[in-house]
Design a protein around this motif. Structure first.
Motif, short mmCIF file in Angstrom:
data_model
loop_
_atom_site.label_atom_id
_atom_site.label_comp_id
_atom_site.label_asym_id
_atom_site.label_seq_id
_atom_site.Cartn_x
_atom_site.Cartn_y
_atom_site.Cartn_z
N ILE A 1 3.28 0.38 3.17
CA ILE A 1 3.01 -0.78 4.02
C ILE A 1 3.15 -2.02 3.15
O ILE A 1 2.40 -2.20 2.18
CB ILE A 1 1.59 -0.71 4.62
CG1 ILE A 1 1.41 0.56 5.46
CG2 ILE A 1 1.31 -1.95 5.48
CD1 ILE A 1 0.01 0.73 6.01
N TYR B 1 -9.45 -5.28 5.06
CA TYR B 1 -8.78 -4.73 6.23
C TYR B 1 -9.20 -3.28 6.42
O TYR B 1 -9.70 -2.63 5.51
CB TYR B 1 -7.26 -4.81 6.07
CG TYR B 1 -6.74 -6.22 6.02
CD1 TYR B 1 -6.77 -6.96 4.82
CD2 TYR B 1 -6.23 -6.84 7.15
CE1 TYR B 1 -6.32 -8.26 4.77
CE2 TYR B 1 -5.76 -8.15 7.10
CZ TYR B 1 -5.81 -8.86 5.92
OH TYR B 1 -5.36 -10.14 5.87
N THR C 1 2.57 -5.66 1.97
CA THR C 1 1.41 -6.54 2.16
C THR C 1 1.58 -7.93 1.53
O THR C 1 0.67 -8.74 1.57
CB THR C 1 0.15 -5.90 1.55
OG1 THR C 1 0.36 -5.67 0.15
CG2 THR C 1 -0.19 -4.60 2.25
N ASN D 1 0.39 4.55 10.77
CA ASN D 1 -0.57 3.82 9.96
C ASN D 1 -0.68 2.37 10.45
O ASN D 1 0.34 1.70 10.62
CB ASN D 1 -0.16 3.82 8.49
CG ASN D 1 0.09 5.23 7.98
OD1 ASN D 1 -0.82 6.05 7.94
ND2 ASN D 1 1.35 5.52 7.64
N SER D 2 -1.91 1.94 10.68
CA SER D 2 -2.15 0.57 11.16
C SER D 2 -3.06 -0.15 10.18
O SER D 2 -4.05 0.41 9.70
CB SER D 2 -2.82 0.58 12.55
OG SER D 2 -2.06 1.32 13.47
N LEU D 3 -2.74 -1.41 9.92
CA LEU D 3 -3.60 -2.26 9.11
C LEU D 3 -4.22 -3.29 10.05
O LEU D 3 -3.52 -4.05 10.72
CB LEU D 3 -2.77 -2.96 8.03
CG LEU D 3 -3.56 -3.54 6.85
CD1 LEU D 3 -4.32 -2.45 6.11
CD2 LEU D 3 -2.60 -4.25 5.89
N THR E 1 -5.20 5.66 10.03
CA THR E 1 -4.11 6.63 10.05
C THR E 1 -4.34 7.64 11.16
O THR E 1 -5.42 8.26 11.23
CB THR E 1 -4.01 7.37 8.69
OG1 THR E 1 -3.75 6.42 7.66
CG2 THR E 1 -2.88 8.39 8.72
N THR F 1 -4.15 -5.98 14.84
CA THR F 1 -3.24 -5.20 14.01
C THR F 1 -2.24 -6.13 13.35
O THR F 1 -1.48 -6.84 14.03
CB THR F 1 -2.52 -4.14 14.85
OG1 THR F 1 -3.48 -3.25 15.43
CG2 THR F 1 -1.55 -3.34 13.99
N LEU G 1 -7.57 0.36 7.17
CA LEU G 1 -6.34 1.14 7.22
C LEU G 1 -6.62 2.36 8.10
O LEU G 1 -7.40 3.24 7.74
CB LEU G 1 -5.92 1.57 5.83
CG LEU G 1 -4.69 2.48 5.76
CD1 LEU G 1 -3.46 1.76 6.31
CD2 LEU G 1 -4.45 2.93 4.33
N ASP H 1 -7.13 -6.36 10.83
CA ASP H 1 -7.91 -7.38 10.16
C ASP H 1 -9.34 -7.40 10.70
O ASP H 1 -9.72 -6.62 11.57
CB ASP H 1 -7.25 -8.76 10.25
CG ASP H 1 -7.25 -9.36 11.65
OD1 ASP H 1 -6.53 -10.35 11.86
OD2 ASP H 1 -7.97 -8.84 12.53
N ILE I 1 0.87 -1.17 0.00
CA ILE I 1 0.00 0.00 0.00
C ILE I 1 0.90 1.22 0.00
O ILE I 1 1.78 1.36 0.86
CB ILE I 1 -0.90 0.02 1.25
CG1 ILE I 1 -1.79 -1.23 1.30
CG2 ILE I 1 -1.76 1.28 1.29
CD1 ILE I 1 -2.52 -1.38 2.62
N SER J 1 -10.00 6.27 9.04
CA SER J 1 -9.95 4.84 8.73
C SER J 1 -10.65 4.59 7.42
O SER J 1 -11.65 5.25 7.10
CB SER J 1 -10.61 4.01 9.85
OG SER J 1 -11.97 4.34 9.98
#
Length: 536
Positions: A507, A517, A509, A489-491, A521, A498, A519, A493, A478, A529
């Motif tokens: 990011i 997911y 992947t 930034n967090s991904l 920020t 996280t 995302l 599920d 990403i 998100s």
């Protein structure tokens, strides 16, 4: 007739669970000019239907019906206009009381070619063995109702319980079938219901031969037909015309119809020359030549733009989809990869999968494996449907994902299929118990996976986002735009976990499983998100 007399007699001995406040209505068998309503009351009641083509305006009235407590009555509304939405309500009263009225309900007659419409699919409800959780199933049904589909299909393992096939009684099977009326009645008053047999319904050749006339296959068929109006062959539906003994008549087990631009074909992979044992393997399993011939004719004679086929599972048992679709009667090859179809099915012509390929079947939908899985073989999509009631959200993923070769997701929910002239869009709509959701994690009615066939709109819906690159579908990485120095930034599920963190603009992947997911920020200006898809 003898068996239906037994059914009527045993009703008086059972507790009755249908909502006493409103009639329990299951719509079924919609056509271009008719629909069937199965109406179940908790007491002897006189009732009739009022209906019309505008909300609140009822130009037509059905005949008056006197219904007995606990015995469903099927009312056919006929003479309807094709491609038309109808609105209806019931007027009803018990002896000595005034008429009451239901809320207004609705249904749609057969769509015209070129129309856009939705339908939903669920599979493996499993309330009978506690794998399915009733509160979550209610949420999934409500999610389907919110989609306002023209109809819904269940792909089996719904009513049955064949775990004690030689000791289960007719009364127990009645209770299992009756148990779903309150659930389905909450939405099927406005969403016609189609049923596809699963292995746990026990309606298979093997059990039909055990103690003939008094076994779970006979009793299950009788109770299913008693409570739920599935299609039978007529001017609108084709299907199984074979009359069975013991009061069964036509078993209403496989059938086909057209709706808008689509052909719908529902198979029964357990009955009518299918099963030589309780769990037939390899070449011992068969669709049965009568059903195979009907399927072949149905596909070859259809001019529909889209074609969908439904069954509980490829070849009835086992796990996976396209790994099975390459083998034996379905694919023609033996376990060593040698083509043996003509040897084991002389004069049939071609395997089932090849019928699909040659006749433009777009999607084969199945259940049985309790997870979402999406595969493609020779241009045919094989789509495994998730459970609608798995509160662990991972029964099938943990047990059966390794039987699939691509896109597998955990979770609970249903499929919503949108058919339009531009293509067919399939969404995996998740169901979540309120206690299992989080602010930045999963939410009820999230779309966990989305794709299209027969069109050019791509595999997933475009979700615009000012911060990320134009596409919402990613494979290797990403790439973020306009990243502030203090951004994190967090991904996340679908379980709220996280899976990746980044303070930069990229990011990675490639090692993250396919799926949907969030995302998230965070920076000094705002927290945002967005939903994204990773598809390898």
């Amino acid at each position: 007739m003898y068996y239906f007399l037994v059914i009527a007699f045993t009703l008086s001995t059972l507790s009755f669970h249908v909502n006493a406040q409103l009639p329990n209505i299951i719509l079924g068998r919609p056509t271009d000019t008719s629909i069937t309503a199965s109406v179940l009351m908790d007491k002897s009641t006189e009732w009739y239907a009022e209906y019309g083509t505008s909300p609140g305006v009822y130009a037509f009235t059905s005949k008056s019906v006197q219904g007995e407590a606990g015995i469903p009555v099927e009312l056919d509304l006929t003479g309807l206009q094709p491609n038309t939405r109808y609105y209806y309500r019931l007027q009803y009263k018990s002896a000595g009381n005034s008429f009451l009225v239901t809320p207004e309900y609705t249904f749609h007659t057969q769509r015209a070619k070129g129309s856009t419409f939705k339908f939903t699919i669920e599979a493996d409800e499993h309330l009978y063995d506690k794998k399915g959780v009733r509160s979550l199933y209610q949420i999934c049904l409500a999610n389907q109702a919110a989609e306002k589909p023209d109809f819904m299909l269940s792909l089996g393992d719904t009513f049955g319980d064949d775990h004690t096939p030689l000791t289960t009684t007719s009364k127990e099977l009645q209770e299992l079938h009756l148990d779903y009326r309150p659930f389905l009645g909450n939405i099927c008053h406005s969403i016609p219901f189609y049923f596809c047999l699963g292995n746990h319904e026990g309606e298979m050749d093997y059990y039909l031969l055990q103690n003939p006339g008094a076994n779970i296959a006979v009793w299950g068929t009788l109770w299913r037909k008693f409570y739920y109006p599935n299609p039978y062959p007529n001017a609108f539906y084709t299907g199984n015309t074979k009359e069975e003994e013991y009061g069964i008549g036509t078993p209403e087990n496989y059938y086909a119809w057209t709706w808008g631009d689509a052909l719908f074909v529902v198979l029964d992979v357990y009955r009518d020359q299918c099963d030589t044992s309780a769990k037939p393997q390899n070449w011992n399993w068969s669709l049965g030549y009568p059903q195979y011939s009907w399927l072949k004719q149905t596909l070859e004679e259809s001019s529909s733009k889209y074609k969908f086929v439904f069954a509980h599972h490829v070849r009835g048992q086992g796990r996976g989809a396209i790994t099975n679709a390459k083998l034996f009667e379905w694919g023609g090859n033996d376990s060593k990869g040698a083509y043996q179809f003509d040897k084991y099915r002389p004069n049939w012509g071609k395997p089932i999968h090849q019928l699909f390929v040659d006749n433009g079947v777009n999607i084969f939908f199945q259940g049985h494996d309790h997870l979402f899985a999406h595969e493609v073989l020779d241009g045919v999509t094989y789509q495994e449907c998730p459970m609608p009631s798995d509160s662990t959200y991972e029964i099938g993923k943990l047990a059966n994902a390794d039987a699939y070769v691509s896109d597998t997701l955990a979770g609970s929910g249903h499929l919503t299929v949108t058919v339009s002239p531009q293509g067919v869009k399939v969404d995996y709509v998740t169901a979540w118990l309120p206690a299992d959701t989080a602010i930045a994690g999963p939410h009820n009615r999230d779309i966990a996976f989305s794709y299209t066939v027969g069109g050019t709109t791509g595999i997933a819906e475009h979700i615009p986002d000012d911060n990320i690159q134009e596409s919402s579908v990613y494979d290797a990485a990403i790439v973020l735009k306009n990243v502030m120095p203090d951004s994190q930034n967090s991904l996340i599920d679908m379980y709220g976990k996280t899976v990746a963190l980044s303070t930069g603009s990229t990011i990675e992947t490639q090692h993250i499983p396919s799926g949907k997911y969030m995302l998230v920020t965070k920076n000094s200006n705002a927290n945002t998100s967005r939903s994204i898809f990773i598809i390898h």
